[in-house]
Design a protein around this motif. Structure first.
Motif, short mmCIF file in Angstrom:
data_model
loop_
_atom_site.label_atom_id
_atom_site.label_comp_id
_atom_site.label_asym_id
_atom_site.label_seq_id
_atom_site.Cartn_x
_atom_site.Cartn_y
_atom_site.Cartn_z
N UNK A 193 15.07 -0.05 -6.81
CA UNK A 193 14.10 -1.09 -7.13
C UNK A 193 13.83 -1.96 -5.90
N UNK A 194 14.57 -1.69 -4.81
CA UNK A 194 14.32 -2.45 -3.58
C UNK A 194 13.12 -1.87 -2.85
N UNK A 195 12.32 -2.75 -2.26
CA UNK A 195 11.16 -2.27 -1.52
C UNK A 195 11.60 -1.89 -0.11
N UNK A 196 10.71 -1.15 0.57
CA UNK A 196 11.03 -0.74 1.94
C UNK A 196 11.26 -1.96 2.82
N UNK A 197 10.39 -2.96 2.59
CA UNK A 197 10.46 -4.18 3.40
C UNK A 197 11.83 -4.86 3.25
N UNK A 198 12.28 -4.92 1.99
CA UNK A 198 13.56 -5.56 1.72
C UNK A 198 14.72 -4.76 2.32
N UNK B 37 2.64 1.14 0.33
CA UNK B 37 1.38 1.81 0.02
C UNK B 37 1.25 1.99 -1.48
N UNK B 38 0.54 1.07 -2.14
CA UNK B 38 0.27 1.20 -3.58
C UNK B 38 1.52 1.12 -4.42
N UNK B 39 1.69 2.14 -5.25
CA UNK B 39 2.81 2.16 -6.19
C UNK B 39 3.96 3.02 -5.64
N UNK B 40 4.96 3.25 -6.46
CA UNK B 40 6.08 4.10 -6.03
C UNK B 40 5.60 5.49 -5.64
N UNK B 41 4.49 5.92 -6.28
CA UNK B 41 3.95 7.24 -5.93
C UNK B 41 2.63 7.13 -5.14
N UNK C 39 8.71 -2.19 -11.73
CA UNK C 39 9.53 -1.46 -10.75
C UNK C 39 8.81 -0.23 -10.19
N UNK C 40 7.99 0.37 -11.02
CA UNK C 40 7.33 1.62 -10.58
C UNK C 40 5.96 1.40 -9.97
N UNK C 41 5.27 0.35 -10.41
CA UNK C 41 3.84 0.26 -10.04
C UNK C 41 3.42 -1.01 -9.31
N UNK C 42 4.28 -1.98 -9.19
CA UNK C 42 3.87 -3.25 -8.60
C UNK C 42 3.56 -3.07 -7.10
N UNK C 43 2.30 -3.19 -6.75
CA UNK C 43 1.87 -2.94 -5.36
C UNK C 43 2.50 -3.93 -4.38
N UNK D 101 3.23 11.92 -9.86
CA UNK D 101 2.33 12.73 -9.03
C UNK D 101 2.04 11.94 -7.76
N UNK D 102 2.16 12.60 -6.65
CA UNK D 102 1.92 11.94 -5.36
C UNK D 102 0.44 11.54 -5.25
N UNK D 103 0.19 10.24 -5.12
CA UNK D 103 -1.20 9.77 -5.09
C UNK D 103 -1.68 9.42 -3.69
N UNK D 104 -0.97 9.89 -2.67
CA UNK D 104 -1.34 9.50 -1.30
C UNK D 104 -2.59 10.26 -0.84
N UNK D 105 -3.12 9.82 0.29
CA UNK D 105 -4.41 10.31 0.79
C UNK D 105 -4.47 11.83 0.92
#
Lengths: 542, 323
Positions: free
Chosen positions: B42-47, A458-462, A449-453, A296-300
């Motif tokens: 799994x790559x970040x935008x920055x990377x 901006x926050x997590x993958x979502x 991979x999904x949640x590491x800020x 679910x998109x958690x953006x502002x």
């Protein structure tokens, strides 16, 4: 008139001679070795045309299946293998000095197929070249703090974090090559005829076409007791033919043009009985893939921001069993998931299977929707998926489920390139169906991979910004205890930022006589891990 | 005549440059990039941005375009594939034989079948034979070739097992692709030949030839056909150009490693250099083929040859006047 006739005949003759001249490498190969022994040979399918045999190339389908078969790594692994369970390849042993530092000893008799000796400096060179190649997962590379040669055959490797599984990941996923060979070879030699440290080398390479692998006759590891599973050489020749179309792969299997092929979920019923067992004459391997997740998109500006009821309403509205069946994963093969992860991942707590996980309840969904402040029919949501027959069919079931509770849904399917671009754009989607990988087979790796800020702008993958979630994530990945993992699971479940839908499955079908297809640490069905019947002969006529 | 050909060859250069700029610009603005595909999700935008910068993909449009054109014009370098690191020109060359085999076999099949059908239909105009052949031609034009390809596979590969369903190992593998590729163009050529021949058959010189007692076969093949050839050559040339540019669908269905599948793979993985190189190759092939067709016109029709020669002379005279 005669001249014209002659011209036509000449043209036809020219064309025939051209076509007759295009003989094949594979077709011309004999099935008998120099010693008169019958060669063990199989033909498998490569689904894409972009194979590159060089050690540090980008990932492609065939490369996933064969990369560690041609290029050796420090250690070999099977899914979920821990440090103690790693199998020696180029490295003989590993000793953890502290939580993040390992002392590694190499075999002192490693050579590549061209005869170049491999020592600790080659290993350091390989890790450094992988880091600058731009073709390896930044997460994998970011996990390596430093690597240094402490002797000719000893190394010190330091991980950048204490997360469980990190060291296993970094010692099993970087190819080792000879610096001397690599620096002396040009790009085409690297791609088409690399010197290898693994048990198989490329015999012939047709760009975009058939690639033939053969076992390295003088493979450096002669001590059978020390050979990792992936370094064994059960086959003499492996032909990889390109078939990009799903239906063509099925025809090729049925016409006995190939021995083994990946099969799309929409076609697998042709090789299965109603009860999910393999039909007569076939071996079917179902590889539990990563779980399909609904983000679910958690953006502002999203409707889901600070609206837990809405997220939960959708979670309860979805019949995940119907979604799984819609996704082409039948009963007996696939499973619905009870967390953001699945039961094949290390750290999964089987107790979660006994508990409620947003079990299908449309009435509760309607109540929660009302609490969330939405009337039936008021809300229209965009869901983003990859263009894949299984996933888009599953999305259609989600669409139908949501329609039943009064939520309209629009499905937008994109190819990989567009999907990768849009997934970081919070204005492109309200919900996203996507399977996040776990590189080391641990559930915490998938969560990272999904949640590491630290990995997202901006926050997590979502786009969720939640400090408590981050704290729990760090604790779960570093401590890796039942309590810390449970704490993250239950918090995520309550918040419903993301919900697990079903476990997707990758299917391979093989001719009868291919008895088993083993998997490497990345769940890839590597040909050297196949088990064939003693009397098995390739079905492909030469 | 040679001057005319040289002039046309020189004209191809700005055409190719224009195509190069257009395709570069289009690819620049298409969403998606090769780096994010190579690195996975799994790559970040920055990377991703860091690697894009190191590969020059974040440079301004004009800088990237200048670099691309500079390499192309001064070094004849189409760049390397982001995915495989292989030079695009080498890949195109290695795939060209397969594309050529399909194109050549398809066009020969097309001409050997399409032209006789069209001639026969014109001779027997408005008879049952004519209507039947035109109905079949219409059907051939209307059927998509991917569908024909699948039907051919089902019949000849799955049921009869006469030909393999995919691959490019020997001549057998090219039979079904050639047939599926040529069915549409056979129909098109047949219709075009019929229309051209009908126009010519009614001409005075054909009536005169018949009145003089020239055998019908000679009237048709010796007098009528050469005068009806120009539109037929145009259609054949266009079809051959399209086929040489890579029969994307046919190559994909039959899993043949040719230019078409190379382009398709490049588009899917946003491999800019592959797409740009392939499109340039297609444009160059087309331009050269169109030149060959124009030269062929001159051999078929002396009036056109005279025009070419005249235009060459005019140019020479204008040059002298300017001096």
């Amino acid at each position: 008139m005669k001249k014209r006739l002659m011209a036509i005949l000449l043209t036809v003759a020219l064309m025939c001679s051209m076509l007759a001249g295009c003989g094949s490498d594979a077709g011309d190969e004999g099935k008998v070795g120099e010693d008169g022994e019958k060669l063990k040979e199989i033909t498998l399918v490569n689904t894409t045309q972009d194979y590159d045999g060089s050690p540090f190339a980008g990932v492609s389908w065939l490369r996933l299946l064969t990369r560690w078969m041609t290029h050796g790594t420090l250690f070999g692994a099977f899914p979920g293998a821990t440090l103690d369970e790693l199998q020696p390849r180029i490295a003989k042993s590993i000793t953890m000095v502290d939580e993040v530092t390992a002392e590694i000893e190499l075999f002192d008799y490693v050579t590549d197929s061209a005869g170049n000796k491999i020592d600790a400096h080659d290993v350091v060179f390989s890790y450094e070249t992988a880091a600058t190649s731009g073709n390896f997962s930044p997460k994998l590379l970011g996990s390596i703090a430093s690597i240094e040669a402490t002797g000719d055959y000893t190394l010190r490797l330091t991980a950048a974090n204490k997360s469980k599984g990190t060291m296993e990941l970094i010692v099993t996923n970087i190819p080792i090559t000879s610096q001397e060979w690599y620096e002396g070879a040009d790009e085409s030699e690297r791609t088409m005829n690399p010197a290898v440290t693994g048990p198989y080398k490329i015999r012939s390479f047709t760009s975009g076409g058939t690639i033939v692998f053969e076992k390295v006759e003088n493979f450096w590891q002669t001590d059978e007791s020390m050979k990792a599973d992936i370094d064994k050489q059960p086959l003499d020749v492996i032909n990889a033919v390109v078939i990009t179309e799903g239906s063509q792969r099925v025809i090729a299997l049925e016409n006995q043009e190939v021995d083994v092929s990946f099969v799309d979920t929409s076609d697998i019923h042709r090789f299965l009985n109603d009860d999910g067992t393999a039909a007569d004459g076939w071996m079917v391997k179902a590889i539990q893939d990563m779980p399909q997740l609904l983000f679910f998109n958690g953006s502002e500006n999203s409707v889901f921001k600070d609206n837990e009821e809405l997220r939960q309403a959708i979670a309860y509205a979805i019949d995940s069993q119907a979604v799984r069946l819609g996704g082409g994963v039948p009963d007996g093969i696939g499973e619905n998931v009870r967390t953001v992860g699945n039961s094949t991942l290390g750290g999964y707590n089987t107790q979660w299977d006994e508990e409620d996980y947003y079990d299908y309840d449309p009435e509760k969904a309607k109540e929660l929707l009302a609490k969330a402040g939405y009337e039936p029919g008021e809300l229209t949501l965009k869901v983003m998926t990859l263009t894949n027959s299984g996933i888009t069919s599953a999305a259609a079931v989600v669409q139908s489920n949501l329609s039943d509770v009064g939520i309209n849904m629009e499905i937008n399917s994109y190819d990989q390139a567009l999907f990768n671009t849009y997934m970081y754009d919070s204005t492109q989607w309200d919900m996203m169906i996507y399977a996040v990988p776990s590189q080391n087979g641990l559930i915490t790796d998938l969560w990272l991979n999904a949640f590491d800020a630290r990995s997202f702008e901006q926050g997590t993958m979502n786009f969720v910004e939640d400090e408590h979630l981050q704290e729990l994530l760090v604790a779960a990945s570093e401590e890796f205890t039942e309590e810390s993992i449970d704490a993250f699971h239950y918090y995520l479940k309550d918040q419903a930022y993301v919900i697990g839908l079903y476990n997707s499955v990758q299917y391979y079908a093989a001719q009868d006589g291919v008895e088993e297809m083993g998997l490497d640490g990345m769940q890839a069905a590597v040909p050297t891990l196949y088990k064939l019947a003693d009397d098995y002969e390739t079905v492909v006529s030469q | 005549m040679i001057k005319y050909i040289l002039k046309r060859i020189v004209l191809i250069i700005p055409i190719l440059l224009a195509v190069g700029i257009m395709i570069f610009t289009l690819m620049y603005f298409v969403p998606g990039d090769p780096v994010s595909i190579a690195l996975g999700n799994s790559a970040t935008q920055e990377e991703i941005e860091a690697i894009k910068t190191s590969k020059g993909l974040n440079d301004p449009y004009m800088v990237q375009l200048g670099r691309y054109l500079g390499n192309l014009v001064f070094h004849l370098d189409m760049g390397t594939s982001y995915k495989t690191n292989m030079p695009v020109s080498m890949e195109l060359l290695s795939r060209f034989p397969n594309t050529m085999k399909i194109a050549l076999s398809s066009i020969v099949l097309t001409m050997l079948i399409g032209i006789p059908i069209g001639i026969r239909a014109a001779i027997k105009a408005n008879t049952f034979e004519d209507r039947l052949s035109m109905f079949v031609s219409l059907l051939g034009t209307a059927l998509p070739n991917f569908w024909m390809a699948l039907l051919l596979i089902l019949l000849f590969s799955v049921t009869l097992k006469w030909f393999p369903s995919n691959g490019d190992k020997s001549w057998k593998y090219f039979v079904l692709p050639a047939i599926s590729n040529s069915i549409g163009s056979i129909a098109m050529i047949a219709r075009q030949t019929r229309a051209s021949m009908l126009e010519v058959i009614r001409s005075d010189y054909v009536v005169t030839a018949r009145a003089k007692g020239v055998p019908e076969r000679k009237v048709i093949l010796g007098h009528a056909l050469p005068n009806a050839l120009i539109p037929i050559i145009t259609v054949c040339g266009g079809s051959f150009g399209m086929l040489l540019g890579g029969a994307i669908i046919t190559e994909s269905v039959f899993s043949i490693s040719g230019i078409g599948t190379y382009l398709l793979t490049g588009i899917n993985s946003r491999d800019y250099n592959v797409v740009q190189g392939s499109v340039l190759y297609i444009a160059a092939t087309f331009a050269v083929l169109m030149l060959i067709i124009d030269v062929l016109y001159a051999y078929v029709d002396p009036r056109i040859k005279a025009q070419y020669v005249q235009s060459g002379r005019k140019g020479k005279e204008n040059g002298k006047k300017d001096k």
